[in-house]
Every structure is written in structure tokens, then in C-alpha cells.
Design a protein around this motif. Structure first.
Motif, mmCIF file in Angstrom:
data_model
loop_
_atom_site.group_PDB
_atom_site.id
_atom_site.type_symbol
_atom_site.label_atom_id
_atom_site.label_comp_id
_atom_site.label_asym_id
_atom_site.label_seq_id
_atom_site.Cartn_x
_atom_site.Cartn_y
_atom_site.Cartn_z
ATOM 1 N N SER A 19 34.870 -53.251 15.968
ATOM 2 C CA SER A 19 33.450 -53.086 15.817
ATOM 3 C C SER A 19 32.739 -52.795 17.069
ATOM 4 O O SER A 19 31.782 -52.051 16.983
ATOM 5 N N GLY A 20 33.358 -53.361 18.364
ATOM 6 C CA GLY A 20 32.867 -52.790 19.612
ATOM 7 C C GLY A 20 32.937 -51.480 19.646
ATOM 8 O O GLY A 20 32.126 -50.669 20.314
ATOM 9 N N LYS A 21 34.084 -50.818 19.429
ATOM 10 C CA LYS A 21 34.354 -49.528 19.500
ATOM 11 C C LYS A 21 33.292 -48.643 18.388
ATOM 12 O O LYS A 21 32.652 -47.794 19.079
ATOM 13 N N GLN A 22 33.286 -49.242 17.474
ATOM 14 C CA GLN A 22 32.132 -48.555 16.373
ATOM 15 C C GLN A 22 30.860 -48.487 17.046
ATOM 16 O O GLN A 22 29.914 -47.312 16.885
ATOM 17 N N THR A 23 30.471 -49.670 17.521
ATOM 18 C CA THR A 23 29.042 -49.683 18.140
ATOM 19 C C THR A 23 28.976 -48.903 19.245
ATOM 20 O O THR A 23 27.749 -48.289 19.577
ATOM 21 N N ALA A 24 29.815 -48.439 20.234
ATOM 22 C CA ALA A 24 30.006 -47.783 21.203
ATOM 23 C C ALA A 24 29.745 -46.367 20.786
ATOM 24 O O ALA A 24 28.864 -45.631 21.354
ATOM 25 N N ASN A 25 30.565 -46.044 19.814
ATOM 26 C CA ASN A 25 30.350 -44.691 19.076
ATOM 27 C C ASN A 25 29.048 -44.319 18.458
ATOM 28 O O ASN A 25 28.377 -43.309 18.538
ATOM 29 N N GLU A 31 22.353 -41.685 20.988
ATOM 30 C CA GLU A 31 21.791 -41.049 22.441
ATOM 31 C C GLU A 31 21.772 -39.431 22.182
ATOM 32 O O GLU A 31 21.082 -38.598 22.673
ATOM 33 N N PHE A 32 22.893 -38.957 21.558
ATOM 34 C CA PHE A 32 22.930 -37.419 21.108
ATOM 35 C C PHE A 32 21.721 -36.851 20.467
ATOM 36 O O PHE A 32 21.116 -35.971 20.634
ATOM 37 N N LEU A 33 21.495 -37.594 19.265
ATOM 38 C CA LEU A 33 20.458 -37.421 18.375
ATOM 39 C C LEU A 33 18.994 -37.277 19.372
ATOM 40 O O LEU A 33 18.285 -36.380 18.934
ATOM 41 N N LYS A 34 18.671 -38.409 19.915
ATOM 42 C CA LYS A 34 17.665 -38.390 20.871
ATOM 43 C C LYS A 34 17.668 -37.208 21.633
ATOM 44 O O LYS A 34 16.575 -36.462 21.878
ATOM 45 N N THR A 35 18.648 -36.740 22.100
ATOM 46 C CA THR A 35 18.814 -35.405 23.056
ATOM 47 C C THR A 35 18.444 -34.217 22.301
ATOM 48 O O THR A 35 17.715 -33.460 22.778
ATOM 49 N N GLN A 36 19.047 -34.155 21.100
ATOM 50 C CA GLN A 36 18.802 -33.113 20.296
ATOM 51 C C GLN A 36 17.235 -33.282 19.765
ATOM 52 O O GLN A 36 16.688 -32.110 19.482
ATOM 53 N N LYS A 37 16.702 -34.363 19.487
ATOM 54 C CA LYS A 37 15.319 -34.303 19.061
ATOM 55 C C LYS A 37 14.362 -33.876 20.030
ATOM 56 O O LYS A 37 13.640 -33.018 19.892
ATOM 57 N N ASP A 38 14.728 -34.117 21.333
ATOM 58 C CA ASP A 38 13.876 -33.517 22.529
ATOM 59 C C ASP A 38 13.984 -32.341 22.744
ATOM 60 O O ASP A 38 13.017 -31.574 22.853
ATOM 61 N N ASN A 39 15.198 -31.817 22.418
ATOM 62 C CA ASN A 39 15.365 -30.147 22.444
ATOM 63 C C ASN A 39 14.609 -29.636 21.405
ATOM 64 O O ASN A 39 14.151 -28.474 21.735
ATOM 65 N N ILE A 40 14.825 -30.184 20.217
ATOM 66 C CA ILE A 40 14.107 -29.615 19.038
ATOM 67 C C ILE A 40 12.523 -29.479 19.412
ATOM 68 O O ILE A 40 11.620 -28.319 19.234
ATOM 69 N N GLU A 41 11.883 -30.678 20.147
ATOM 70 C CA GLU A 41 10.538 -30.652 20.359
ATOM 71 C C GLU A 41 9.997 -29.726 21.341
ATOM 72 O O GLU A 41 9.146 -28.961 21.404
ATOM 73 N N LYS A 42 11.148 -29.530 22.449
ATOM 74 C CA LYS A 42 11.011 -28.513 23.389
ATOM 75 C C LYS A 42 10.859 -27.082 22.835
ATOM 76 O O LYS A 42 9.902 -26.167 23.231
ATOM 77 N N VAL A 43 11.851 -26.850 21.838
ATOM 78 C CA VAL A 43 11.732 -25.474 21.099
ATOM 79 C C VAL A 43 10.581 -25.254 20.370
ATOM 80 O O VAL A 43 9.953 -24.153 20.392
ATOM 81 N N ASN A 44 10.037 -26.353 19.720
ATOM 82 C CA ASN A 44 8.889 -26.127 18.925
ATOM 83 C C ASN A 44 7.770 -26.034 19.771
ATOM 84 O O ASN A 44 6.870 -25.263 19.122
ATOM 85 N N ASP A 45 7.489 -26.483 20.741
ATOM 86 C CA ASP A 45 6.555 -26.357 21.740
ATOM 87 C C ASP A 45 6.428 -24.933 22.160
ATOM 88 O O ASP A 45 5.456 -24.335 22.108
ATOM 89 N N VAL A 46 7.855 -24.436 22.399
ATOM 90 C CA VAL A 46 7.624 -23.067 23.054
ATOM 91 C C VAL A 46 7.402 -22.103 22.024
ATOM 92 O O VAL A 46 6.569 -21.145 22.088
ATOM 93 N N VAL A 47 7.883 -22.136 20.798
ATOM 94 C CA VAL A 47 7.319 -21.475 19.509
ATOM 95 C C VAL A 47 5.962 -21.561 19.248
ATOM 96 O O VAL A 47 5.348 -20.648 19.183
ATOM 97 N N ARG A 48 5.386 -22.807 19.396
ATOM 98 C CA ARG A 48 3.968 -22.992 19.209
ATOM 99 C C ARG A 48 3.208 -22.120 20.398
ATOM 100 O O ARG A 48 2.196 -21.254 19.991
ATOM 101 N N GLN A 49 3.421 -22.067 21.474
ATOM 102 C CA GLN A 49 3.162 -21.457 22.709
ATOM 103 C C GLN A 49 3.211 -19.839 22.239
ATOM 104 O O GLN A 49 2.224 -19.082 22.331
#
Length: 167
Positions: A19-25, A31-49
Motif C-alpha cells: 500500500s505504501g508503494k501504491q500511495t507513492a505511485n 503530481e503529474f496531473l497537476k503539471t499537465q493541468k498547469d501546462n494546459i492552462e498555459k496553453v489555454n492562456d496563449v490560445v486566448r491571447q
């Protein structure tokens, strides 16, 4: 005296490790999804611009078209008085100068790291400038229509005043 079942204890430890391994995964996935969300928001802002800049460009093209076509027709009309020509020209010139200043400002915002702005702040400013650009198009359209109405009214007045009265 208590007795311990080593088999159950070993099984429990194995489950805890798993369960510790699963929690780490899961944490890595979050963290990966947060990074991807930030990237999508950046791209979205650029598209709006880009959309805002494109719309501002279209509005400026409309202004240029009005200046090239409608303004020349208005100024060449025999029903516009000489003293009105300068007022009409000044009115349209002010709008075009404002449009050019807006383009310079947009160029400055996009080409430099203008006061360390975030993409969202840039997008907000560009949206504001887009609205101003739409207002300029609306103003110039209204002024053009008003001057055309004046010309039409004066043309009708001229026809009435200079008609033949013999029946």
C-alpha cells in the motif's frame, strides 16, 4: 502469555509495504496531473491571447477598410461642407491613432516581459484591448452611418429645393 502468529504479521507487513508503494505511485500520478493541468492552462492562456490579438487585427483591418472606402466617399460628397471636412477627418484620425497606439501597446506586451506579467494577466489586458478595439469599430461604423445619413438628407433636401415647379 500472548502468542503471535508470525504468518499474519508477515502478511500484514507485506500489505503495508504494497500500500505504501501504491500511495507513492498515486502521489506521482497526482503530481503529474497537476503539471499537465498547469501546462494546459498555459496553453489555454496563449490560445486566448492569440484569439484576442487576431480579433484586434481584424478590427484594425475593418478600420482601415472604412478609412479607404467610406471616408473617401464621405469626404468627396458635394453635400459635406468644407468646414465639416476637417472635423470628419479629425474624428476618423483620432480613432485610427488610438488603434495604432493599441497595436504598439500589444506589441510591447507580447514582445517583452512586460513587468513580469503572468499569461493570465496578459490575457486580461489583451481582452480589454479587444473590447476597446470593438468599441472603435462600433464608433467608426456609427460615425460613418451618421455622415451617410447627413449626406442622404442633404441630397434629398437639394432635390426638393431644386425641383422643377412647373406642372
Amino acid at each position: 502469555m500472548p502468542t503471535y502468529d508470525n504468518t499474519n504479521f508477515i502478511s500484514l507487513v507485506k500489505q503495508l509495504i504494497e500500500s505504501g508503494k501504491q500511495t507513492a505511485n498515486i502521489i506521482k500520478t497526482v503530481e503529474f496531473l497537476k503539471t499537465q493541468k498547469d501546462n494546459i492552462e498555459k496553453v489555454n492562456d496563449v490560445v486566448r491571447q492569440l484569439k484576442a490579438v487576431r480579433e484586434i487585427g481584424r478590427n484594425n483591418q475593418r478600420l482601415i477598410n472604412v478609412m479607404q472606402n467610406d471616408l473617401r466617399d464621405i469626404l468627396d460628397s458635394p453635400f459635406i461642407k468644407p468646414d465639416e471636412v476637417s472635423r470628419v477627418s479629425q474624428s476618423f484620425t483620432t480613432i485610427v491613432e488610438n488603434s495604432l497606439n493599441t497595436l504598439d501597446f500589444i506589441d510591447e506586451i507580447l514582445s517583452s516581459d512586460y513587468l513580469k506579467m503572468t499569461d493570465a494577466e496578459r490575457t486580461a489586458i489583451l481582452k480589454e484591448k479587444e473590447l476597446e478595439s470593438m468599441e472603435m469599430v462600433s464608433n467608426i461604423t456609427t460615425k460613418t452611418k451618421r455622415y451617410r445619413d447627413i449626406i442622404s438628407f442633404r441630397n434629398m433636401q437639394d432635390k426638393i429645393n431644386n425641383r422643377e415647379t412647373e406642372y
